[in-house]
Write a protein that holds these residues in place. Structure first.
Motif, PDB file in Angstrom:
ATOM      1  N   LYS A 192       0.462  -1.009  -0.538  1.00 13.66           N
ATOM      2  CA  LYS A 192      -0.075   0.334  -0.041  1.00 13.66           C
ATOM      3  C   LYS A 192       1.176   1.421   0.138  1.00 13.66           C
ATOM      4  O   LYS A 192       0.512   1.877  -1.005  1.00 13.66           O
ATOM      5  CB  LYS A 192      -0.927  -0.113   1.197  1.00 13.66           C
ATOM      6  N   ALA A 193       1.831   1.179   0.798  1.00 17.97           N
ATOM      7  CA  ALA A 193       2.507   2.526   1.286  1.00 17.97           C
ATOM      8  C   ALA A 193       3.940   2.248  -0.097  1.00 17.97           C
ATOM      9  O   ALA A 193       3.800   3.558  -1.078  1.00 17.97           O
ATOM     10  CB  ALA A 193       3.626   2.309   2.240  1.00 17.97           C
ATOM     11  N   GLY A 196       1.041   1.801  -4.160  1.00 15.09           N
ATOM     12  CA  GLY A 196      -0.710   2.000  -3.273  1.00 15.09           C
ATOM     13  C   GLY A 196      -2.032   1.030  -2.980  1.00 15.09           C
ATOM     14  O   GLY A 196      -2.854   1.023  -2.976  1.00 15.09           O
ATOM     15  N   SER A 422     -10.302   3.216   6.865  1.00 13.10           N
ATOM     16  CA  SER A 422     -10.300   4.753   5.880  1.00 13.10           C
ATOM     17  C   SER A 422     -11.389   5.954   6.572  1.00 13.10           C
ATOM     18  O   SER A 422     -12.458   4.952   6.844  1.00 13.10           O
ATOM     19  CB  SER A 422     -10.353   4.830   4.533  1.00 13.10           C
ATOM     20  N   TRP A 617      -0.801   4.620  -9.640  1.00 13.95           N
ATOM     21  CA  TRP A 617      -0.527   4.603  -8.278  1.00 13.95           C
ATOM     22  C   TRP A 617      -1.017   5.448  -7.237  1.00 13.95           C
ATOM     23  O   TRP A 617      -1.099   7.167  -7.371  1.00 13.95           O
ATOM     24  CB  TRP A 617       1.100   5.089  -8.528  1.00 13.95           C
ATOM     25  N   LEU A 618      -1.835   4.755  -6.970  1.00 14.12           N
ATOM     26  CA  LEU A 618      -2.423   5.671  -5.854  1.00 14.12           C
ATOM     27  C   LEU A 618      -1.986   6.192  -4.254  1.00 14.12           C
ATOM     28  O   LEU A 618      -3.062   6.799  -2.957  1.00 14.12           O
ATOM     29  CB  LEU A 618      -3.901   4.753  -5.424  1.00 14.12           C
ATOM     30  N   ASN A 619      -0.818   6.269  -4.239  1.00 13.61           N
ATOM     31  CA  ASN A 619      -0.037   6.794  -3.017  1.00 13.61           C
ATOM     32  C   ASN A 619       0.039   8.307  -3.184  1.00 13.61           C
ATOM     33  O   ASN A 619      -0.298   8.557  -4.293  1.00 13.61           O
ATOM     34  CB  ASN A 619       1.117   5.893  -2.056  1.00 13.61           C
ATOM     35  N   PRO A 620      -0.209   8.682  -2.008  1.00 13.54           N
ATOM     36  CA  PRO A 620      -0.176  10.580  -2.107  1.00 13.54           C
ATOM     37  C   PRO A 620       1.370  11.073  -2.942  1.00 13.54           C
ATOM     38  O   PRO A 620       1.019  11.815  -3.842  1.00 13.54           O
ATOM     39  CB  PRO A 620       0.416  10.595  -0.942  1.00 13.54           C
ATOM     40  N   GLU A 621       1.910  10.262  -3.836  1.00 10.98           N
ATOM     41  CA  GLU A 621       3.288  10.544  -4.298  1.00 10.98           C
ATOM     42  C   GLU A 621       2.764  10.451  -5.969  1.00 10.98           C
ATOM     43  O   GLU A 621       3.386  10.862  -6.709  1.00 10.98           O
ATOM     44  CB  GLU A 621       4.832   9.974  -4.468  1.00 10.98           C
ATOM     45  N   ALA A 622       1.711   9.601  -6.132  1.00 11.11           N
ATOM     46  CA  ALA A 622       1.630   9.286  -7.298  1.00 11.11           C
ATOM     47  C   ALA A 622       2.680   8.711  -8.461  1.00 11.11           C
ATOM     48  O   ALA A 622       2.644   8.632  -9.644  1.00 11.11           O
ATOM     49  CB  ALA A 622       0.712  10.285  -7.651  1.00 11.11           C
TER      50      ALA A 622
END
Length: 783
Positions: A192-193, A196, A422, A617-622
């Motif tokens: 996940k990290a 994503g 979430s 990529w669904l993490n904050p960084e995309a």
């Protein structure tokens, strides 16, 4: 009962041995003549999903979509044996606790709801209405919903899991300790990290296209036997299969497919692993980093020579972040450290790196041999780093494949069984159902045990599973459950957890996966999600083991009615009249389940989208993230070795071939050559000699936890085995008592059951009062 013998097994996995094993279990469980028809309905469009592992079905219309251990699971559920109220009338709980887990399992299917009577120490029958009224009243009377814990096993359906989380959140807590907390939690946390998504990115068809398949910390021959069919086909077409495992496992060496008439007729088999690397327990991160180091060295040489790059710079530039720092960290890690901690030579690691660098597409698979270490999250991220280096995500024949165990453990998490939901999910629940769900994180499995021990939680409800046996630190877990005011278990069979109970205790028997689930609108089907995110229907074909049994969705609905009463906003009993109604609600909460009822009725079901497989990529960084990690050199086993004068071993718990999770089908471990005995410890012959002992001697195992608590598991048989020096393996749950509650994976809190520092003593009879029962020293009744 099997005769106790230790003898080498030279045959392949599968083959005639698997067929004989299936026949024996059908006979032992007295499965009726329609048992063969039951097996033929496993994993079929109009049949039931196997209650065993979560490996997907290659062809949902195949004649034989079951394996040896799946057949054992079906036979165990379709057994003629019954654990009726007569069994409980004959035995007190104290008497039942003296029997082995195998004996308890073989008493057969439970038929009636039961309540423990403190005066007689016996479980007595109770009616369903009274049971729900009493349990609901106790839950409603708690001064806070957070004083209750709601455990979930990975075998329950999507419909049951969705209703369960809905009820518990309307009740007011996120206390969802779950079997995921003890197995693949690090996979979801790491991925996940980094990517994503917390699920594997491959589908079954990718195994037909991969040039190389790397397998870390997994024994598919016992834990996911249907996977061997995919590996066999890949090996036959010339794909490299590279296995990393401390033990030599027959399923990773050779396999004879029982469905291949020619192979069976000629006693043939197929070689599975093209390369087999026996690294040390816990050495996977170092090995993966060594592979990365080799690939980077080959890429540097290619650039100097003007040759083809060994990494994918275009993918790295467009889709990732952090490569330069990662590459610098790998370059700075010495080969000396990598080899010392992995237990592999530089030549072996360079060989693995050459295979990976030369493969056009590659899949990385891993199991619980990776996830139950202190550094599990870092190890999984290192495996994903390898995939990112060569762009092996989001294209055919490539990707990450965490191979999860129980049949719907992934689906349960998808449905909201999670202690840290979430905000977006909770907002959707509020929008759809009109109540304010709790926002504070709940307890995971380790946290739940701690909360029971210190009195913060006083009620435990288990939807399936065998919590008392599956969990670490057995003495502490048992003490925690006994401190509860209320313990309730929904189950099909008698198990240890029912005998380690609170001041008020209930057993609620439910339908099995193979049985017809008849509700108001007729027979119902449930849905499950496999390891590769395929969602499909499962409908039982057998008559229920007893007319008294209720389905899991019905039990959850009636519990919700009894607990919440008029304040609930949901028509619980109406919902379970037709499971299509539950699926309609699921579709309102989860966008990817839109048009659920129509899509799931397509043979084989449908695939849930995976953003990483689409290179989103669904993490904050995309971006997909490279994660640098040092090879760990200060783990508990390192510290224990530095502090002890005597030899310290690293112990990994493992399954036998005759068990699935905590369910013990028999006392044999055919592929490892163990018959009629479970209290064994696998050890290198030179380590036996170093200890001044002989194979066949009995020993005690003492774990070296860092909390000052003495933990000893007594009377284990030394079995010489092909395993690296300094490493041991033994079965769980027998060795769960050695795992400290305080020892868990960084970030993911999974018990470190695959890396337990221990010392070995010649066996001596226990005399201390701390032992809870005869089973602690191996003297357990099995008659």
């Amino acid at each position: 009962m099997s005769k106790k013998t230790i003898r080498p097994y030279d045959g392949p996995a599968g083959g005639w041995g698997a067929l004989r094993s299936v026949a024996r279990h059908l006979l032992e469980q007295q499965v009726p003549v329609h048992g063969a028809r039951t097996l033929l309905a496993a994993n079929q469009p109009d049949g039931f999903d196997c209650p065993g592992c979560a490996w997907p079905d290659r062809d949902h219309t195949s004649t034989f979509e079951f394996c040896e251990n799946g057949a054992k699971a079906v036979a165990a559920e379709a057994t003629r044996h019954r654990a009726t109220p007569d069994l409980f009338a004959r035995h007190t709980v104290a008497e039942l606790a003296q029997y082995s887990d195998h004996w308890l399992e073989n008493q057969g299917r439970l038929t009636h709801p039961m309540r423990w009577d403190s005066a007689s120490d016996k479980y007595l029958p109770i009616g369903w209405d009274e049971a729900f009224a009493r349990i609901g009243a106790q839950l409603a009377a708690l001064d806070s919903p957070d004083r209750a814990l709601f455990y979930t096993s990975g075998r329950c359906s999507n419909e049951a899991a969705f209703l369960y989380q809905l009820f518990v959140r309307e009740f007011g807590t996120n206390n969802f300790p779950d079997c995921s907390n003890m197995c693949h939690e690090p996979s979801g946390t790491a991925m996940k990290a980094q990517l994503g998504v917390g699920k594997g990115t491959v589908q079954l068809r990718d195994f037909e296209l991969a040039d190389a398949i790397f397998i870390f910390g997994q024994n598919p021959g016992t834990n996911h036997p249907r996977m061997l069919g995919e590996l066999r086909r890949a090996a036959q077409r010339g794909a490299a299969i590279v296995s990393f495992n401390p033990l030599r496992e027959r399923g990773l060496e050779r396999f004879a497919d029982p469905q291949d008439k020619r192979e069976m007729l000629h006693n043939g088999s197929t070689r599975i692993s093209s390369d087999y690397f026996q690294l040390r327990i816990g050495g996977d991160l170092a090995a993966a980093k060594g592979i990365a180091k080799r690939v980077l060295e080959l890429d540097a040489q290619a650039q100097r020579d003007g040759g083809e790059r060994r990494i994918d710079p275009d993918f790295i530039a467009e889709h990732t972040q952090g490569f330069e720092a990662f590459a610098a960290d790998v370059a700075a890690e010495s080969w000396e450290t990598i080899c010392a901690e992995s237990g592999l030579s530089r030549a072996e690691l360079e060989r693995a790196g050459d295979i990976y660098a030369g493969a056009g597409s590659a899949i990385f698979c891993w199991g619980m041999g990776i996830t139950q270490h202190k550094h599990s999250v870092a190890t999984i991220q290192m495996l994903c780093n390898l995939l990112l280096m060569r762009g092996n995500l989001g294209r055919p024949g490539a990707g990450a494949c965490p191979v999860r165990g129980h049949s719907n453990v992934q689906g349960d998490r998808t449905m909201g069984i999670y202690e840290k939901p979430s905000s977006a999910f909770l907002d959707r629940l509020q929008q759809v159902f009109g109540f304010e769900p709790p926002r504070a994180p709940g307890h995971d499995t380790v946290g739940a045990i701690q909360a029971m021990l210190d009195g913060r939680c006083t009620a435990f409800f288990g939807l399936g599973g065998n919590f008392a046996t599956a969990t670490p630190d057995t003495e502490a877990t048992h003490r925690a459950l006994r401190r509860c005011e209320l313990t309730v278990h929904v189950t099909t069979k008698l198990n240890r957890s029912h005998l380690v109970h609170g001041r008020d205790a209930y057993i609620l028997p439910c339908l099995g996966r193979t049985e017809i689930d008849l509700q108001d609108n007729g027979p119902q089907a449930v849905t499950v999600e496999d390891s590769m995110s395929m969602v499909h229907l499962s409908a039982g074909i057998n008559a229920p083991a007893d007319p008294m049994l209720l389905s899991e969705p019905a039990i959850v609905a009636r519990l919700a009615e009894a607990t919440l009463g008029a304040r609930s906003k949901l028509p619980w009993r109406w919902l379970v009249g037709d499971y299509d109604r539950i699926r309609d609600l699921i579709a309102q909460v989860f966008d990817e389940f839109g048009d659920f009822n129509r899509r799931v009725r397509v043979p084989g079901g449908f695939h849930l989208p995976n953003a990483a497989a689409e290179r989103r990529w669904l993490n904050p960084e995309a971006k997909a993230l490279f994660k640098a990690h040092a090879v760990p050199t200060d783990l508990p086993v390192h510290r224990a070795r530095a502090a002890q004068a005597q030899p310290v071993f690293n112990l990994a718990t493992t399954r036998s071939h005759d068990q699935y999770n905590t369910t013990i089908y028999g006392l044999n471990d055919r592929y490892r050559g163990v018959f009629g005995e479970r209290r064994v410890v696998f050890i290198h012959r030179d380590d036996i000699a170093m200890l001044g002992l002989q194979a066949g001697d009995w020993v005690d195992l003492e774990s070296l936890g860092e909390d000052g608590v003495q933990r000893i598991a007594r009377r284990f048989l030394l079995v010489e085995y092909d395993i690296p020096r300094g490493c041991l393996a033994a079965y769980y749950p027998e060795t769960n008592a050695l795992v400290p509650l305080s020892s868990f994976a960084d970030e993911a809190r999974t018990p470190t059951s695959k890396s337990i520092p221990v010392v070995v003593h010649p066996h001596r009879r226990a005399t201390d009062a701390g032992l809870q029962s005869a089973r602690d020293i191996g003297h357990v009744r099995v008659d």
